[in-house]
Scaffold this active site. Structure first.
Site, short mmCIF file in Angstrom:
data_model
loop_
_atom_site.label_atom_id
_atom_site.label_comp_id
_atom_site.label_asym_id
_atom_site.label_seq_id
_atom_site.Cartn_x
_atom_site.Cartn_y
_atom_site.Cartn_z
N LYS A 98 0.81 -1.22 0.00
CA LYS A 98 0.00 0.00 0.00
C LYS A 98 0.85 1.28 0.00
O LYS A 98 0.50 2.27 -0.61
CB LYS A 98 -0.94 0.03 1.21
N GLU A 120 -10.08 6.15 2.74
CA GLU A 120 -10.97 5.13 3.27
C GLU A 120 -10.09 3.93 3.63
O GLU A 120 -9.01 3.78 3.08
CB GLU A 120 -12.01 4.71 2.22
N SER A 386 1.87 -9.87 -0.97
CA SER A 386 1.51 -8.44 -0.88
C SER A 386 1.71 -7.85 0.50
O SER A 386 1.93 -6.65 0.64
CB SER A 386 0.05 -8.25 -1.32
C1 LIG Z 1 -5.14 -4.11 0.74
C2 LIG Z 1 -4.42 -5.37 0.56
C3 LIG Z 1 -4.70 -6.25 -0.50
C4 LIG Z 1 -5.83 -6.04 -1.46
O1 LIG Z 1 -5.76 -4.87 -2.23
P1 LIG Z 1 -5.31 -4.82 -3.74
O2 LIG Z 1 -5.60 -3.43 -4.13
O3 LIG Z 1 -6.12 -5.83 -4.51
O4 LIG Z 1 -3.87 -5.13 -3.80
C5 LIG Z 1 -3.93 -7.38 -0.64
N1 LIG Z 1 -2.94 -7.66 0.22
C6 LIG Z 1 -2.65 -6.86 1.26
C7 LIG Z 1 -1.55 -7.24 2.19
C8 LIG Z 1 -3.38 -5.68 1.46
O5 LIG Z 1 -3.07 -4.89 2.52
#
Ligand SMILES: *Cc1c(COP(=O)(O)O)cnc(C)c1O
Length: 410
Positions: A98, A120, A386
């Site tokens: 993020k 948000e 992610s």
């Molecule tokens: C917010 C989040 C996601 C999902 O959001 P995307 O916009 O689809 O990437 C996935 N993994 C993590 C660790 C997140 O914090």
């Protein structure tokens, strides 16, 4: 097929009207028109200007901790019979991808002369990243969050407050992410002069989906360089990422969108199962509609009411999905797997025990694809992790029987 058609027309890039095929656009109230139009006219120029690049690159490096590593997962590779690399977005400051986007957008807001930042958040990861960067830049920060999510993600709420942000609870609707987004848009409508709205994923009206994808494209730019160094070629056979709104997937795919040597795989949250009525698998179950300013797939009832999305992972339970991911899926450029809560929890456990990496539950959905698709021995597979799993420890504690598992090595 080994043709690299990157020199041909860029069919997966947004067009001048903000559409990917028939998805995207900017369906916004009149009052936001000049704001959004201003963004649209200036974003590419600002993002390409040398002093903006310099400032963002330096923050990505020294503040966020980039480049994140591309780790060869040897034991997973042995088990699944292919070469598996993990793109470690979990190693970023604040624990997820993020921050790549928030750093970019806050610098952008400064260039536009905005002094008040709103955002948000669902799971709280985007809220924490935004509060973090606003602390760094000494900017006023207000984060809208559903009251239900505030209870579920108590620690992230406290982090945001400690960072100096105001967290405004949202009591409407299901008191989750879509309601927080509605409230943030309402705030933006009331304060169009001084306020910049930092959207946390590749969603919302054009130019947000494209802007966020570009800020997250640093992920695939690094994968290219890192694969070249490790494998002697700068592309994998497969890229796998989880999809909530689509930002980490879009960033992972971005540099390879037009390169058909690379197969793209998205993992969305099936929740308790596609037929269970408790799911967030928007690509499998959604119908075309408009949500938060964008034409895309939406989980909705027959008469067009937006449905509740459910996933054990708070970052994936959004009833919409970014228009780029919708277009990739609909044009068969990407293959989409719906991964259940149980499959994701098991994959998280497996990654933890085999590689010593506790992933975010969202990311575990991407890892779970290893059990759903067969890869060939020479395939190079890159999975984007992610985020890290600290925020999900309570869920793991409740749902994974790890205390009774010994340390047996397989
Ligand atoms: C917010 C989040 C996601 C999902 O959001 P995307 O916009 O689809 O990437 C996935 N993994 C993590 C660790 C997140 O914090």
């Amino acid at each position: 097929m080994t043709r690299n058609n990157s020199k041909k027309g860029k069919i997966f890039t947004v067009n001048s009207k903000g559409f990917y095929g028939s998805f995207g656009g900017a369906y916004i109230p009149e009052i936001l028109y000049s704001n959004v139009e201003n963004l649209r006219k200036s974003y590419l120029e600002i993002m390409k200007s040398p002093d903006f690049r310099r400032e963002l690159d330096s923050l990505l490096k020294d503040y966020a901790g980039r480049p994140t590593s591309l780790f060869y997962a040897e034991r997973l590779s042995d088990r699944y019979g292919c070469k598996i690399y993990l793109k470690r977005e979990d190693l970023n400051h604040t624990g997820a991808h993020k921050i790549n986007n928030v750093l970019g957008q806050v610098l952008f807001a400064q260039r536009l002369g905005k002094t008040r930042i709103i955002a948000e958040t669902g799971a709280g990861q985007h809220g924490v990243a935004t509060a973090t960067v606003c602390a760094l830049m000494n900017l006023k920060c207000i984060v809208y969050m559903g009251a239900t999510d505030m209870e579920r993600q108590y620690l992230n709420v406290e982090k945001m407050k400690m960072l100096g942000a105001e967290v405004r609870p949202v009591y409407s609707g299901s008191k989750t992410l879509k309601d927080a987004t509605n409230e943030a848009i309402r705030d933006w409508c009331c304060n169009p002069e001084d306020t910049y709205y930092v959207i946390g994923s590749t969603v919302g009206p054009h130019p947000y989906p494209d802007m966020v994808a570009r800020f997250q494209s640093v992920i695939s730019k690094e994968i290219k360089k890192q694969l070249k160094a490790k494998e002697g070629r700068d592309y994998p056979d497969y890229l796998i990422a989880c999809v909530g709104g689509g930002s980490n997937a879009s960033g992972t795919f971005y540099e390879y969108l037009e390169d058909d040597r690379v197969k793209l795989i998205a993992a969305e949250a099936a929740g308790k199962g596609l037929d269970s009525g408790c799911s967030a698998a928007t690509i499998h179950l959604g119908k075309e509609g408009i949500i938060h300013g964008s034409r895309t797939l939406v989980m909705q009832t027959d008469d067009g009411q937006i449905e509740e999305a459910y996933s054990v992972s708070a970052g994936l339970d959004y009833p919409g999905i970014g228009p780029l991911q919708t277009f990739l899926a609909r044009s068969k450029r990407s293959e989409v797997f719906a991964v259940t809560d149980r499959q994701a929890l098991d994959a998280a456990m497996e990654l933890t025990r085999m590689e010593g990496i506790i992933p975010a539950l969202e990311s575990a959905h991407a890892v779970a694809v290893l059990n759903l698709k067969k890869f060939a021995p020479l395939d190079i597979v890159v999975i984007t992790v992610s985020g890290r799993g600290d925020k999900d420890m309570e869920t793991y504690l409740k749902n994974c029987d790890y205390k009774n598992k010994n340390h047996k090595r397989s």
